[in-house]
Design a protein around this motif. Structure first.
Motif, PDB file in Angstrom:
ATOM      1  N   ASN A  99       3.112  -5.177  47.146  1.00  0.00           N
ATOM      2  CA  ASN A  99       4.058  -5.166  48.261  1.00  0.00           C
ATOM      3  C   ASN A  99       3.487  -6.053  49.356  1.00  0.00           C
ATOM      4  OD1 ASN A  99       5.379  -4.507  50.753  1.00  0.00           O
ATOM      5  ND2 ASN A  99       6.101  -2.596  49.838  1.00  0.00           N
ATOM      6  N   PRO A 100       4.006  -7.276  49.485  1.00  0.00           N
ATOM      7  CA  PRO A 100       3.427  -8.233  50.442  1.00  0.00           C
ATOM      8  C   PRO A 100       3.499  -7.773  51.894  1.00  0.00           C
ATOM      9  CG  PRO A 100       4.859  -9.358  48.873  1.00  0.00           C
ATOM     10  CD  PRO A 100       5.061  -7.890  48.670  1.00  0.00           C
ATOM     11  N   GLU A 101       4.418  -6.861  52.215  1.00  0.00           N
ATOM     12  CA  GLU A 101       4.472  -6.349  53.596  1.00  0.00           C
ATOM     13  C   GLU A 101       3.356  -5.339  53.835  1.00  0.00           C
ATOM     14  OE1 GLU A 101       7.686  -6.334  51.778  1.00  0.00           O
ATOM     15  OE2 GLU A 101       7.761  -8.392  52.534  1.00  0.00           O
ATOM     16  N   LEU A 102       3.150  -4.410  52.890  1.00  0.00           N
ATOM     17  CA  LEU A 102       2.151  -3.353  53.070  1.00  0.00           C
ATOM     18  C   LEU A 102       0.738  -3.822  52.739  1.00  0.00           C
ATOM     19  CD1 LEU A 102       4.040  -0.278  51.536  1.00  0.00           C
ATOM     20  CD2 LEU A 102       3.845  -0.936  53.948  1.00  0.00           C
ATOM     21  N   ASN A 103       0.624  -4.830  51.874  1.00  0.00           N
ATOM     22  CA  ASN A 103      -0.694  -5.330  51.463  1.00  0.00           C
ATOM     23  C   ASN A 103      -0.616  -6.860  51.372  1.00  0.00           C
ATOM     24  OD1 ASN A 103      -2.915  -4.566  48.600  1.00  0.00           O
ATOM     25  ND2 ASN A 103      -3.343  -5.397  50.618  1.00  0.00           N
ATOM     26  N   PRO A 104      -0.621  -7.522  52.554  1.00  0.00           N
ATOM     27  CA  PRO A 104      -0.433  -8.990  52.553  1.00  0.00           C
ATOM     28  C   PRO A 104      -1.551  -9.713  51.804  1.00  0.00           C
ATOM     29  CG  PRO A 104      -0.245  -8.063  54.780  1.00  0.00           C
ATOM     30  CD  PRO A 104      -0.786  -6.980  53.900  1.00  0.00           C
ATOM     31  N   ARG A 105      -1.193 -10.847  51.200  1.00  0.00           N
ATOM     32  CA  ARG A 105      -2.155 -11.720  50.521  1.00  0.00           C
ATOM     33  C   ARG A 105      -3.022 -10.950  49.527  1.00  0.00           C
ATOM     34  NH1 ARG A 105      -2.776 -16.587  51.327  1.00  0.00           N
ATOM     35  NH2 ARG A 105      -4.977 -16.561  50.783  1.00  0.00           N
ATOM     36  N   ALA A 106      -2.342 -10.146  48.714  1.00  0.00           N
ATOM     37  CA  ALA A 106      -3.071  -9.353  47.716  1.00  0.00           C
ATOM     38  C   ALA A 106      -2.128  -8.926  46.606  1.00  0.00           C
ATOM     39  CB  ALA A 106      -3.669  -8.110  48.366  1.00  0.00           C
ATOM     40  N   TYR A 107      -2.713  -8.635  45.445  1.00  0.00           N
ATOM     41  CA  TYR A 107      -2.018  -7.894  44.399  1.00  0.00           C
ATOM     42  C   TYR A 107      -2.578  -6.480  44.443  1.00  0.00           C
ATOM     43  CZ  TYR A 107      -0.571 -12.411  42.441  1.00  0.00           C
ATOM     44  OH  TYR A 107      -0.035 -13.660  42.253  1.00  0.00           O
ATOM     45  N   ALA A 108      -1.736  -5.502  44.769  1.00  0.00           N
ATOM     46  CA  ALA A 108      -2.212  -4.116  44.890  1.00  0.00           C
ATOM     47  C   ALA A 108      -2.870  -3.664  43.587  1.00  0.00           C
ATOM     48  CB  ALA A 108      -1.057  -3.201  45.277  1.00  0.00           C
ATOM     49  N   ALA A 109      -2.169  -3.853  42.467  1.00  0.00           N
ATOM     50  CA  ALA A 109      -2.704  -3.477  41.150  1.00  0.00           C
ATOM     51  C   ALA A 109      -2.417  -4.593  40.161  1.00  0.00           C
ATOM     52  CB  ALA A 109      -2.067  -2.178  40.667  1.00  0.00           C
ATOM     53  N   SER A 110      -3.463  -5.053  39.483  1.00  0.00           N
ATOM     54  CA  SER A 110      -3.312  -6.124  38.486  1.00  0.00           C
ATOM     55  C   SER A 110      -4.021  -5.745  37.207  1.00  0.00           C
ATOM     56  CB  SER A 110      -3.961  -7.426  38.973  1.00  0.00           C
ATOM     57  OG  SER A 110      -3.091  -8.195  39.746  1.00  0.00           O
ATOM     58  N   THR A 171      -7.856   0.147  26.214  1.00  0.00           N
ATOM     59  CA  THR A 171      -7.344   0.798  27.422  1.00  0.00           C
ATOM     60  C   THR A 171      -8.342   0.700  28.561  1.00  0.00           C
ATOM     61  OG1 THR A 171      -6.067   2.380  26.118  1.00  0.00           O
ATOM     62  CG2 THR A 171      -6.562   3.010  28.375  1.00  0.00           C
ATOM     63  N   VAL A 172      -7.862   0.313  29.729  1.00  0.00           N
ATOM     64  CA  VAL A 172      -8.677   0.354  30.952  1.00  0.00           C
ATOM     65  C   VAL A 172      -7.994   1.315  31.927  1.00  0.00           C
ATOM     66  CG1 VAL A 172      -9.847  -1.864  30.789  1.00  0.00           C
ATOM     67  CG2 VAL A 172      -7.518  -1.793  31.700  1.00  0.00           C
ATOM     68  N   TYR A 173      -8.810   1.958  32.762  1.00  0.00           N
ATOM     69  CA  TYR A 173      -8.291   3.002  33.638  1.00  0.00           C
ATOM     70  C   TYR A 173      -9.138   3.082  34.907  1.00  0.00           C
ATOM     71  CZ  TYR A 173      -7.671   7.572  35.711  1.00  0.00           C
ATOM     72  OH  TYR A 173      -7.448   8.565  36.615  1.00  0.00           O
ATOM     73  N   GLY A 174      -8.499   3.449  36.027  1.00  0.00           N
ATOM     74  CA  GLY A 174      -9.272   3.697  37.238  1.00  0.00           C
ATOM     75  C   GLY A 174      -8.376   3.982  38.422  1.00  0.00           C
ATOM     76  N   THR A 175      -8.997   4.134  39.562  1.00  0.00           N
ATOM     77  CA  THR A 175      -8.254   4.443  40.781  1.00  0.00           C
ATOM     78  C   THR A 175      -8.647   3.459  41.886  1.00  0.00           C
ATOM     79  OG1 THR A 175      -9.953   6.008  41.491  1.00  0.00           O
ATOM     80  CG2 THR A 175      -8.105   6.909  40.260  1.00  0.00           C
ATOM     81  N   HIS A 176      -7.702   3.236  42.792  1.00  0.00           N
ATOM     82  CA  HIS A 176      -7.950   2.413  43.978  1.00  0.00           C
ATOM     83  C   HIS A 176      -6.955   2.859  45.038  1.00  0.00           C
ATOM     84  CE1 HIS A 176      -8.144  -1.046  46.687  1.00  0.00           C
ATOM     85  NE2 HIS A 176      -9.312  -1.320  46.138  1.00  0.00           N
ATOM     86  N   GLU A 177      -7.378   2.836  46.301  1.00  0.00           N
ATOM     87  CA  GLU A 177      -6.503   3.330  47.378  1.00  0.00           C
ATOM     88  C   GLU A 177      -5.206   2.545  47.506  1.00  0.00           C
ATOM     89  OE1 GLU A 177      -8.614   0.825  51.015  1.00  0.00           O
ATOM     90  OE2 GLU A 177      -9.093   2.961  50.755  1.00  0.00           O
ATOM     91  N   LYS A 178      -5.185   1.285  47.048  1.00  0.00           N
ATOM     92  CA  LYS A 178      -3.967   0.471  47.156  1.00  0.00           C
ATOM     93  C   LYS A 178      -3.047   0.591  45.946  1.00  0.00           C
ATOM     94  CE  LYS A 178      -4.615  -2.021  51.014  1.00  0.00           C
ATOM     95  NZ  LYS A 178      -4.585  -1.313  52.272  1.00  0.00           N
ATOM     96  N   PHE A 179      -3.529   1.190  44.847  1.00  0.00           N
ATOM     97  CA  PHE A 179      -2.688   1.282  43.647  1.00  0.00           C
ATOM     98  C   PHE A 179      -1.396   2.049  43.925  1.00  0.00           C
ATOM     99  CE2 PHE A 179      -6.186   0.897  40.107  1.00  0.00           C
ATOM    100  CZ  PHE A 179      -6.343  -0.435  40.418  1.00  0.00           C
ATOM    101  N   GLY A 180      -1.428   3.002  44.858  1.00  0.00           N
ATOM    102  CA  GLY A 180      -0.301   3.898  45.037  1.00  0.00           C
ATOM    103  C   GLY A 180       0.738   3.491  46.064  1.00  0.00           C
ATOM    104  N   ILE A 181       0.567   2.335  46.695  1.00  0.00           N
ATOM    105  CA  ILE A 181       1.534   1.959  47.747  1.00  0.00           C
ATOM    106  C   ILE A 181       2.935   1.761  47.162  1.00  0.00           C
ATOM    107  CG2 ILE A 181      -0.248   0.902  49.216  1.00  0.00           C
ATOM    108  CD1 ILE A 181       0.835  -1.874  48.359  1.00  0.00           C
ATOM    109  N   PRO A 182       3.986   2.020  47.958  1.00  0.00           N
ATOM    110  CA  PRO A 182       5.337   1.684  47.497  1.00  0.00           C
ATOM    111  C   PRO A 182       5.415   0.179  47.215  1.00  0.00           C
ATOM    112  CG  PRO A 182       5.426   3.002  49.516  1.00  0.00           C
ATOM    113  CD  PRO A 182       3.993   2.610  49.312  1.00  0.00           C
ATOM    114  N   LYS A 183       6.025  -0.176  46.096  1.00  0.00           N
ATOM    115  CA  LYS A 183       5.977  -1.573  45.663  1.00  0.00           C
ATOM    116  C   LYS A 183       7.356  -2.208  45.647  1.00  0.00           C
ATOM    117  CE  LYS A 183       2.051  -0.046  43.066  1.00  0.00           C
ATOM    118  NZ  LYS A 183       2.363   1.392  43.312  1.00  0.00           N
TER     119      LYS A 183
END
Length: 211
Positions: A99-110, A171-183
Protein backbone atom coordinates in the motif's frame (compact mmCIF):
# COMPACT_ATOMS: atom_id res chain seq x y z
CA UNK A 1 9.08 -24.43 12.22
CA UNK A 2 5.35 -23.84 11.93
CA UNK A 3 5.82 -22.93 8.29
CA UNK A 4 7.36 -26.20 7.26
CA UNK A 5 4.37 -28.45 7.98
CA UNK A 6 1.67 -29.37 5.50
CA UNK A 7 -0.81 -26.99 7.07
CA UNK A 8 -1.55 -23.77 5.26
CA UNK A 9 -1.62 -20.51 7.20
CA UNK A 10 -4.66 -19.28 5.29
CA UNK A 11 -7.95 -20.78 4.21
CA UNK A 12 -9.28 -19.37 0.95
CA UNK A 13 -12.52 -17.40 1.12
CA UNK A 14 -14.25 -15.36 -1.55
CA UNK A 15 -12.48 -14.86 -4.88
CA UNK A 16 -11.71 -11.13 -4.98
CA UNK A 17 -10.05 -10.99 -8.38
CA UNK A 18 -8.91 -13.19 -11.23
CA UNK A 19 -7.10 -12.47 -14.46
CA UNK A 20 -6.91 -15.19 -17.09
CA UNK A 21 -5.36 -12.78 -19.62
CA UNK A 22 -8.11 -13.48 -22.15
CA UNK A 23 -9.73 -10.03 -22.31
CA UNK A 24 -7.65 -8.10 -24.87
CA UNK A 25 -5.82 -5.19 -23.27
CA UNK A 26 -2.89 -3.05 -24.27
CA UNK A 27 -0.71 -2.52 -21.21
CA UNK A 28 0.44 1.06 -20.67
CA UNK A 29 1.82 3.22 -17.85
CA UNK A 30 -1.77 4.37 -17.18
CA UNK A 31 -4.14 2.24 -15.12
CA UNK A 32 -6.90 0.46 -17.05
CA UNK A 33 -9.85 -1.32 -15.47
CA UNK A 34 -9.75 -5.11 -15.86
CA UNK A 35 -12.64 -5.99 -13.51
CA UNK A 36 -14.83 -3.76 -11.34
CA UNK A 37 -12.60 -2.38 -8.58
CA UNK A 38 -9.39 -3.71 -10.15
CA UNK A 39 -7.02 -1.95 -12.55
CA UNK A 40 -3.71 -2.84 -14.20
CA UNK A 41 -0.72 -0.95 -15.62
CA UNK A 42 2.92 -1.56 -16.45
CA UNK A 43 5.55 -0.21 -14.08
CA UNK A 44 8.62 -1.46 -15.97
CA UNK A 45 9.36 -3.03 -19.39
CA UNK A 46 6.69 -4.14 -21.88
CA UNK A 47 3.98 -6.74 -21.43
CA UNK A 48 1.74 -8.39 -24.00
CA UNK A 49 -1.03 -10.97 -23.94
CA UNK A 50 -0.93 -14.20 -25.88
CA UNK A 51 -3.62 -16.87 -25.56
CA UNK A 52 -4.46 -16.87 -21.86
CA UNK A 53 -1.00 -15.74 -20.78
CA UNK A 54 0.87 -12.47 -20.38
CA UNK A 55 4.48 -12.25 -21.49
CA UNK A 56 7.26 -9.91 -20.39
CA UNK A 57 9.35 -8.16 -23.06
CA UNK A 58 12.59 -6.85 -21.58
CA UNK A 59 15.11 -4.62 -23.33
CA UNK A 60 16.99 -2.74 -20.61
CA UNK A 61 16.66 -1.07 -17.22
CA UNK A 62 14.51 -2.26 -14.32
CA UNK A 63 13.18 -5.83 -14.28
CA UNK A 64 9.68 -6.15 -15.79
CA UNK A 65 6.84 -5.30 -13.38
CA UNK A 66 3.05 -5.38 -13.89
CA UNK A 67 0.94 -3.58 -11.24
CA UNK A 68 -2.60 -4.38 -10.13
CA UNK A 69 -4.67 -2.00 -8.01
CA UNK A 70 -7.53 -3.32 -5.84
CA UNK A 71 -8.46 -3.46 -2.16
CA UNK A 72 -7.64 -6.46 0.06
CA UNK A 73 -6.00 -7.33 3.37
CA UNK A 74 -5.78 -10.95 4.55
CA UNK A 75 -5.45 -12.81 1.27
CA UNK A 76 -4.21 -15.76 -0.73
CA UNK A 77 -2.52 -14.66 -3.96
CA UNK A 78 -1.66 -17.25 -6.62
CA UNK A 79 0.15 -16.96 -9.93
CA UNK A 80 1.55 -19.44 -12.45
CA UNK A 81 4.86 -18.57 -14.11
CA UNK A 82 7.41 -20.04 -16.45
CA UNK A 83 10.62 -18.68 -17.93
CA UNK A 84 12.86 -19.36 -20.91
CA UNK A 85 16.63 -19.23 -20.52
CA UNK A 86 18.43 -16.46 -22.34
CA UNK A 87 22.16 -15.84 -22.31
CA UNK A 88 23.18 -13.10 -19.89
CA UNK A 89 19.68 -12.74 -18.43
CA UNK A 90 18.28 -13.97 -15.13
CA UNK A 91 15.04 -15.66 -14.03
CA UNK A 92 12.74 -15.12 -11.06
CA UNK A 93 9.09 -14.47 -10.28
CA UNK A 94 8.06 -12.09 -7.51
CA UNK A 95 4.68 -11.29 -5.95
CA UNK A 96 4.61 -8.11 -3.85
CA UNK A 97 1.56 -6.94 -1.89
CA UNK A 98 1.62 -3.38 -0.57
CA UNK A 99 0.00 0.00 0.00
CA UNK A 100 2.00 2.99 -1.27
CA UNK A 101 0.04 5.39 0.97
CA UNK A 102 0.57 3.45 4.22
CA UNK A 103 4.08 2.20 3.37
CA UNK A 104 5.65 4.55 0.79
CA UNK A 105 8.57 3.37 -1.35
CA UNK A 106 8.28 -0.21 -0.15
CA UNK A 107 6.76 -3.60 -0.80
CA UNK A 108 5.02 -4.53 2.46
CA UNK A 109 5.26 -8.27 1.73
CA UNK A 110 7.21 -9.88 -1.12
CA UNK A 111 8.00 -13.43 -2.11
CA UNK A 112 10.58 -14.40 -4.72
CA UNK A 113 10.87 -17.70 -6.56
CA UNK A 114 14.43 -16.95 -7.57
CA UNK A 115 16.54 -18.99 -9.95
CA UNK A 116 19.58 -16.73 -10.30
CA UNK A 117 18.99 -13.06 -9.48
CA UNK A 118 22.22 -12.16 -7.69
CA UNK A 119 20.57 -9.46 -5.56
CA UNK A 120 18.65 -12.11 -3.56
CA UNK A 121 19.26 -15.54 -2.09
CA UNK A 122 18.52 -18.34 -4.53
CA UNK A 123 15.31 -20.27 -4.06
CA UNK A 124 12.34 -19.01 -2.07
CA UNK A 125 12.73 -15.62 -0.36
CA UNK A 126 10.12 -13.96 1.87
CA UNK A 127 10.90 -10.32 2.62
CA UNK A 128 9.84 -6.80 3.49
CA UNK A 129 11.47 -4.53 0.91
CA UNK A 130 12.08 -0.85 1.69
CA UNK A 131 13.31 0.55 -1.62
CA UNK A 132 16.74 2.14 -1.90
CA UNK A 133 18.16 3.77 0.11
CA UNK A 134 16.03 1.68 2.47
CA UNK A 135 16.83 -1.82 3.71
CA UNK A 136 15.50 -5.21 2.62
CA UNK A 137 14.46 -7.37 5.58
CA UNK A 138 14.76 -11.07 4.69
CA UNK A 139 12.14 -12.83 6.81
CA UNK A 140 12.78 -16.38 5.58
CA UNK A 141 14.64 -18.09 2.75
CA UNK A 142 15.07 -21.68 1.58
CA UNK A 143 16.78 -23.29 -1.39
CA UNK A 144 14.48 -24.25 -4.26
CA UNK A 145 15.08 -25.15 -7.89
CA UNK A 146 13.29 -23.99 -11.02
CA UNK A 147 13.74 -25.19 -14.59
CA UNK A 148 13.09 -23.31 -17.83
CA UNK A 149 9.93 -24.03 -19.81
CA UNK A 150 8.05 -25.56 -16.85
CA UNK A 151 4.98 -24.00 -15.21
CA UNK A 152 5.15 -23.31 -11.47
CA UNK A 153 2.50 -21.97 -9.11
CA UNK A 154 3.71 -19.31 -6.68
CA UNK A 155 1.36 -18.82 -3.71
CA UNK A 156 1.52 -16.07 -1.09
CA UNK A 157 -0.71 -16.28 2.01
CA UNK A 158 -1.15 -13.17 4.17
CA UNK A 159 -2.98 -13.26 7.51
CA UNK A 160 -2.39 -10.41 9.93
CA UNK A 161 1.36 -9.89 10.34
CA UNK A 162 2.12 -13.46 9.21
CA UNK A 163 2.99 -14.59 5.69
CA UNK A 164 3.56 -18.02 4.19
CA UNK A 165 4.64 -18.65 0.61
CA UNK A 166 5.06 -21.85 -1.37
CA UNK A 167 6.39 -22.86 -4.77
CA UNK A 168 7.59 -26.19 -6.16
CA UNK A 169 7.21 -27.91 -2.78
CA UNK A 170 9.24 -25.34 -0.82
CA UNK A 171 7.63 -23.19 1.90
CA UNK A 172 8.88 -20.02 3.57
CA UNK A 173 7.13 -18.43 6.53
CA UNK A 174 7.50 -15.53 8.95
CA UNK A 175 6.12 -12.37 10.45
CA UNK A 176 6.76 -8.66 9.97
CA UNK A 177 4.93 -5.62 11.34
CA UNK A 178 4.17 -4.38 7.80
CA UNK A 179 2.78 -7.68 6.46
CA UNK A 180 -0.64 -6.93 7.94
CA UNK A 181 -1.36 -3.44 6.61
CA UNK A 182 -4.50 -2.93 4.50
CA UNK A 183 -3.36 -3.35 0.91
CA UNK A 184 -4.34 -1.83 -2.43
CA UNK A 185 -1.59 -2.97 -4.81
CA UNK A 186 -0.03 -6.15 -6.12
CA UNK A 187 3.21 -5.88 -8.11
CA UNK A 188 4.11 -8.89 -10.28
CA UNK A 189 7.80 -8.89 -11.13
CA UNK A 190 9.87 -11.20 -13.30
CA UNK A 191 13.48 -11.61 -14.33
CA UNK A 192 15.06 -10.23 -17.46
CA UNK A 193 14.75 -13.37 -19.63
CA UNK A 194 11.35 -14.06 -21.19
CA UNK A 195 8.68 -14.97 -18.64
CA UNK A 196 5.03 -15.91 -19.04
CA UNK A 197 2.32 -15.57 -16.38
CA UNK A 198 -1.15 -17.11 -16.19
CA UNK A 199 -3.97 -17.88 -13.70
CA UNK A 200 -3.56 -14.84 -11.47
CA UNK A 201 -5.91 -15.11 -8.43
CA UNK A 202 -6.59 -13.11 -5.28
CA UNK A 203 -8.81 -14.62 -2.57
CA UNK A 204 -9.99 -13.30 0.76
CA UNK A 205 -8.38 -15.38 3.49
CA UNK A 206 -9.04 -16.49 7.04
CA UNK A 207 -6.48 -17.92 9.40
CA UNK A 208 -6.46 -21.72 9.38
CA UNK A 209 -7.73 -22.77 12.84
CA UNK A 210 -5.38 -25.79 12.69
CA UNK A 211 -2.33 -23.56 12.10
Amino acid sequence: SAGSGRKTLAIKGKLLFEDDFKTPIEYTKEFKEVKPGWKVKTAHAQWKQSGGKVESIYESGHMPVLVYSGLFQDAVIELDFRFFSEEGKWAACRISATNPELNPRAYAASVWANLDNKARARGMVLEHDEWKPGVITTVDTLMASFKPGKWYTLRLELVGNSARATCNGVTVYGTHEKFGIPKNSIYLGVGTCRHELRNFRVYEAKKNPKW
